[in-house]
Design a protein around this motif. Structure first.
Motif, mmCIF file in Angstrom:
data_model
loop_
_atom_site.group_PDB
_atom_site.id
_atom_site.type_symbol
_atom_site.label_atom_id
_atom_site.label_comp_id
_atom_site.label_asym_id
_atom_site.label_seq_id
_atom_site.Cartn_x
_atom_site.Cartn_y
_atom_site.Cartn_z
ATOM 1 N N TYR A 134 0.707 -1.195 -0.057
ATOM 2 C CA TYR A 134 0.028 -0.033 0.101
ATOM 3 C C TYR A 134 0.988 1.312 0.022
ATOM 4 O O TYR A 134 1.122 1.916 0.994
ATOM 5 C CB TYR A 134 -0.721 0.006 1.151
ATOM 6 C CG TYR A 134 -1.949 -1.163 1.327
ATOM 7 C CD1 TYR A 134 -3.211 -1.104 0.511
ATOM 8 C CD2 TYR A 134 -1.742 -2.422 2.113
ATOM 9 C CE1 TYR A 134 -4.060 -2.239 0.717
ATOM 10 C CE2 TYR A 134 -2.404 -3.427 2.101
ATOM 11 C CZ TYR A 134 -3.553 -3.170 1.243
ATOM 12 O OH TYR A 134 -4.438 -4.365 1.412
ATOM 13 N N PRO A 135 1.611 1.339 -1.007
ATOM 14 C CA PRO A 135 2.573 2.737 -1.104
ATOM 15 C C PRO A 135 1.767 4.037 -0.820
ATOM 16 O O PRO A 135 2.686 5.018 -0.421
ATOM 17 C CB PRO A 135 2.851 2.646 -2.755
ATOM 18 C CG PRO A 135 1.683 2.013 -3.328
ATOM 19 C CD PRO A 135 1.158 0.988 -2.355
ATOM 20 N N ASN A 136 0.699 4.190 -0.946
ATOM 21 C CA ASN A 136 -0.213 5.485 -0.344
ATOM 22 C C ASN A 136 -0.382 5.504 0.928
ATOM 23 O O ASN A 136 -1.137 6.402 1.422
ATOM 24 C CB ASN A 136 -1.397 5.967 -1.224
ATOM 25 C CG ASN A 136 -1.050 5.819 -2.749
ATOM 26 O OD1 ASN A 136 -0.323 6.389 -2.922
ATOM 27 N ND2 ASN A 136 -1.830 5.110 -3.642
ATOM 28 N N ILE A 137 -0.135 4.573 1.792
ATOM 29 C CA ILE A 137 -0.340 4.563 3.290
ATOM 30 C C ILE A 137 1.181 4.198 3.799
ATOM 31 O O ILE A 137 1.645 3.337 3.571
ATOM 32 C CB ILE A 137 -1.110 3.374 3.736
ATOM 33 C CG1 ILE A 137 -2.510 3.612 2.864
ATOM 34 C CG2 ILE A 137 -1.507 3.483 5.299
ATOM 35 C CD1 ILE A 137 -3.526 2.389 3.270
ATOM 36 N N SER A 138 1.699 5.176 4.581
ATOM 37 C CA SER A 138 2.707 4.999 5.411
ATOM 38 C C SER A 138 2.256 4.805 6.821
ATOM 39 O O SER A 138 1.456 5.293 7.355
ATOM 40 C CB SER A 138 3.417 6.460 5.116
ATOM 41 O OG SER A 138 2.709 7.568 5.929
ATOM 42 N N VAL A 139 3.180 4.195 7.458
ATOM 43 C CA VAL A 139 3.032 3.720 8.789
ATOM 44 C C VAL A 139 4.492 4.286 9.484
ATOM 45 O O VAL A 139 5.239 3.791 9.273
ATOM 46 C CB VAL A 139 3.119 2.103 9.017
ATOM 47 C CG1 VAL A 139 2.775 1.840 10.497
ATOM 48 C CG2 VAL A 139 1.670 1.675 8.285
ATOM 49 N N GLU A 140 4.029 5.019 10.484
ATOM 50 C CA GLU A 140 5.131 5.775 11.454
ATOM 51 C C GLU A 140 5.067 4.955 12.518
ATOM 52 O O GLU A 140 4.297 5.076 13.789
ATOM 53 C CB GLU A 140 5.189 7.321 11.860
ATOM 54 C CG GLU A 140 6.213 7.652 12.735
ATOM 55 C CD GLU A 140 6.038 9.315 12.887
ATOM 56 O OE1 GLU A 140 5.565 9.546 13.835
ATOM 57 O OE2 GLU A 140 6.319 9.890 12.018
ATOM 58 N N MET A 141 6.113 3.845 12.986
ATOM 59 C CA MET A 141 5.871 3.134 14.010
ATOM 60 C C MET A 141 6.989 3.326 15.150
ATOM 61 O O MET A 141 8.106 3.997 14.969
ATOM 62 C CB MET A 141 6.485 1.552 13.649
ATOM 63 C CG MET A 141 6.441 0.661 14.740
ATOM 64 S SD MET A 141 6.956 -1.309 14.265
ATOM 65 C CE MET A 141 8.370 -1.044 13.411
ATOM 66 N N THR A 142 6.414 3.671 16.301
ATOM 67 C CA THR A 142 7.055 4.090 17.331
ATOM 68 C C THR A 142 7.354 3.156 18.717
ATOM 69 O O THR A 142 6.410 2.735 19.483
ATOM 70 C CB THR A 142 6.324 5.512 17.971
ATOM 71 O OG1 THR A 142 6.394 6.434 17.008
ATOM 72 C CG2 THR A 142 7.636 5.742 19.317
ATOM 73 N N PRO A 143 8.687 2.436 18.740
ATOM 74 C CA PRO A 143 8.644 1.473 19.761
ATOM 75 C C PRO A 143 8.941 2.297 20.834
ATOM 76 O O PRO A 143 9.767 3.117 21.122
ATOM 77 C CB PRO A 143 9.946 0.571 19.517
ATOM 78 C CG PRO A 143 10.195 0.790 17.750
ATOM 79 C CD PRO A 143 9.675 2.360 17.754
ATOM 80 N N ILE A 144 8.259 1.766 22.093
ATOM 81 C CA ILE A 144 8.462 2.650 23.369
ATOM 82 C C ILE A 144 8.799 1.563 24.548
ATOM 83 O O ILE A 144 8.457 0.499 24.794
ATOM 84 C CB ILE A 144 7.185 3.247 23.732
ATOM 85 C CG1 ILE A 144 6.826 4.310 22.756
ATOM 86 C CG2 ILE A 144 7.187 4.097 25.087
ATOM 87 C CD1 ILE A 144 5.460 4.978 23.028
ATOM 88 N N PRO A 145 9.957 1.971 25.181
ATOM 89 C CA PRO A 145 10.534 1.000 26.171
ATOM 90 C C PRO A 145 9.287 0.430 27.206
ATOM 91 O O PRO A 145 8.392 1.422 27.712
ATOM 92 C CB PRO A 145 11.279 1.684 27.094
ATOM 93 C CG PRO A 145 11.761 2.927 26.098
ATOM 94 C CD PRO A 145 10.834 3.319 25.276
ATOM 95 N N TYR A 146 9.203 -0.816 27.567
ATOM 96 C CA TYR A 146 8.128 -1.283 28.148
ATOM 97 C C TYR A 146 7.815 -0.715 29.532
ATOM 98 O O TYR A 146 6.591 -0.573 29.635
ATOM 99 C CB TYR A 146 8.289 -2.687 28.502
ATOM 100 C CG TYR A 146 7.333 -3.575 28.993
ATOM 101 C CD1 TYR A 146 6.285 -3.918 28.219
ATOM 102 C CD2 TYR A 146 7.434 -3.835 30.514
ATOM 103 C CE1 TYR A 146 5.395 -4.903 28.852
ATOM 104 C CE2 TYR A 146 6.205 -4.662 30.998
ATOM 105 C CZ TYR A 146 5.397 -5.013 30.082
ATOM 106 O OH TYR A 146 4.084 -5.685 30.729
ATOM 107 N N SER A 147 8.756 -0.061 30.144
ATOM 108 C CA SER A 147 8.493 0.355 31.370
ATOM 109 C C SER A 147 7.859 1.744 31.412
ATOM 110 O O SER A 147 7.052 2.315 32.035
ATOM 111 C CB SER A 147 9.711 0.796 32.179
ATOM 112 O OG SER A 147 10.835 1.486 31.491
#
Length: 453
Positions: free
Chosen positions: A79-92
């Motif tokens: 899906y080139p017209n949909i971008s996903v900005e993923m943010t991994p956050i420390p579990y704590s």
């Protein structure tokens, strides 16, 4: 999965009102958007449009992070017209940051949540119902009904499951053979009864030499551990923790069946003395424990850390014991969509991509977790063979949701304290249960009072 299982402290969300302000519930308690179907006509992104989705998740180990990276990249390629900005956050930090983002009105479009939190977030209106999406193209029949029930609140599905885990009975094979104890069946549908387990534990038990018969539920750690390991014992004896609607424990936690389960558990420590309040480090692989109830994730841990303690030679695995019924807790981390997302249809495309058959196969193929879908689990030969088939089949056939309630943390704390009071403090079982019910009912009353403000 329990290796990441926490007692997520969401009481502040509900009782403190952090999420109450964004509730979309109607006066009858159901979600105002519950009947809205996905806008199929709007779900195809035009070439000139570019939709950006934000996705928050708790950061895992390197393998889990790599699996998510691969899924995000493959989705954006399709899906080139949909971008996903993923943010991994420390579990704590994850829960706090997520709650703050929701309270401030700027949550991510997509969020990873632990199964027991569904009642809190859904009740507060922070999540978009996904039932209509699942019915449209989510292939619901491919997911065990009990698994979907884990993510359902007031008849709406709010999260899409990715993986599962389960627990079973690990036993020291050489100890069994030395005592002439018949070995349990490896058939997931043929568990030992708890009476059989107790009989074996008594024969193995040798406290004078530091050897105990059984650790029935991974000791007395966090309340989250109680929910995952101790609730099945209550269910196996025919008891319950809360009402089906998650509003009270009166008439459930104080039932004769629940009392029998709690008494049996306490007797392992105080009457039969086959369990200990404290064990030396790693008692099972070090030959100090005959039987332990443990999870699917421990297979890798035992293989890596105790290579001389071999499956099939030194220990084996059997189905979780039963009383009058088989039961195991289900539910792990899953994906939900914010009720405030401006692009829910595109968000569902991503959620469905990650948690669909191919996404689960990609993720589980890298992490070695158990997929929640029947079809994905069937694609891994090792999940259909001993010992992992025990965990898979138990979850699919005998899995049960932990109580689905906005006050899960308070309820879990109360039940954990009840187990401790009866077992460690040797307190009267009726008094301990009554106190737990009072605590749970008060927490429910606080939620209702907060919602009226």
């Amino acid at each position: 999965m329990l290796k990441k299982l926490s007692q997520t402290v969401v009481s502040a969300i509900v009782v403190g009102g952090l999420l109450a302000g964004c509730s979309t519930q109607s006066d009858n308690g159901t979600s105002a958007t519950s009947s809205s179907a996905p806008k199929q006509a709007d779900s195809t992104v035009k070439k000139e449009d570019k939709v950006k989705l934000t996705f928050w998740r708790n950061s895992g180990n390197d393998t889990e992070n790599a699996a998510y990276d691969k899924l995000v990249a493959s989705f954006m390629e399709k899906y080139p017209n949909i971008s996903v900005e993923m943010t991994p956050i420390p579990y704590s930090d994850y829960d706090t940051k997520l709650r703050v983002s929701i309270a401030s009105g700027s949550p991510p479009d997509i969020m990873a949540l632990d199964a027991p939190t569904v009642g809190s977030y859904a009740n507060a209106g922070a999540l978009k119902p996904l039932t209509a999406y699942f019915k449209a193209d989510g292939n619901m029949e491919d997911v065990p009904k009990s698994t979907l029930a884990t993510y359902t609140y007031q008849n709406e599905i709010y999260m899409a499951p990715l993986t599962e885990s389960s627990i079973a009975m690990f036993y020291n094979k050489k100890m069994f053979q030395a005592k002439g104890i018949p070995l349990p069946s490896k058939n997931p549908d043929e568990p030992w009864t708890w009476d059989q387990v107790l009989d074996a534990a008594k024969k193995i038990n040798d406290p004078a030499n530091g050897i105990f018969g059984i650790d029935p539920a991974q000791g007395f750690g966090s309340a989250g551990g109680t929910a995952y390991f101790k609730y099945p014992i209550i269910w196996q004896f025919g008891g319950e923790i809360m009402s089906p609607d998650g509003t009270t424990s009166k008439g459930y936690l104080d039932s004769a069946q629940t009392k029998k389960a709690i008494q049996f558990f306490s007797d392992l420590y105080n009457k039969d003395k086959v369990s200990a309040l404290e064990y030396p480090p790693d008692p099972f692989p070090n030959g100090k424990l005959g039987i332990t109830i443990d999870g699917s994730w421990s297979l890798t841990n035992l293989k890596e850390k105790f290579p001389n303690f071999k499956l099939g030679e030194d220990y084996d695995i059997a189905p979780l014991p039963k009383g009058t019924a088989q039961a195991v807790a289900n539910g792990s981390w899953a994906l939900g969509i914010s009720s405030k997302s401006k692009n829910p249809d595109e968000a569902w495309k991503f959620v469905n991509w990650v948690t669909g058959h191919d996404g689960q196969k990609t993720y589980a193929g890298m992490t070695k977790d158990i997929p929640s879908r029947y079809s994905a689990a069937k694609d891994f030969p090792e999940l259909n063979e001993y010992p992992k088939n025990i965990f898979v089949i138990q979850n699919q056939k005998y899995g049960r949701p932990r109580p689905i309630t906005p006050i899960f943390p308070q309820m879990s704390d109360a039940v954990n304290k009840m187990f401790e009071d009866v077992t460690i403090g040797k307190r009267n079982i009726d008094a301990s249960i009554a106190e737990a019910i009072t605590t749970i009912d008060k927490a429910n009353a606080d939620v209702k009072a907060q919602q009226k403000k």
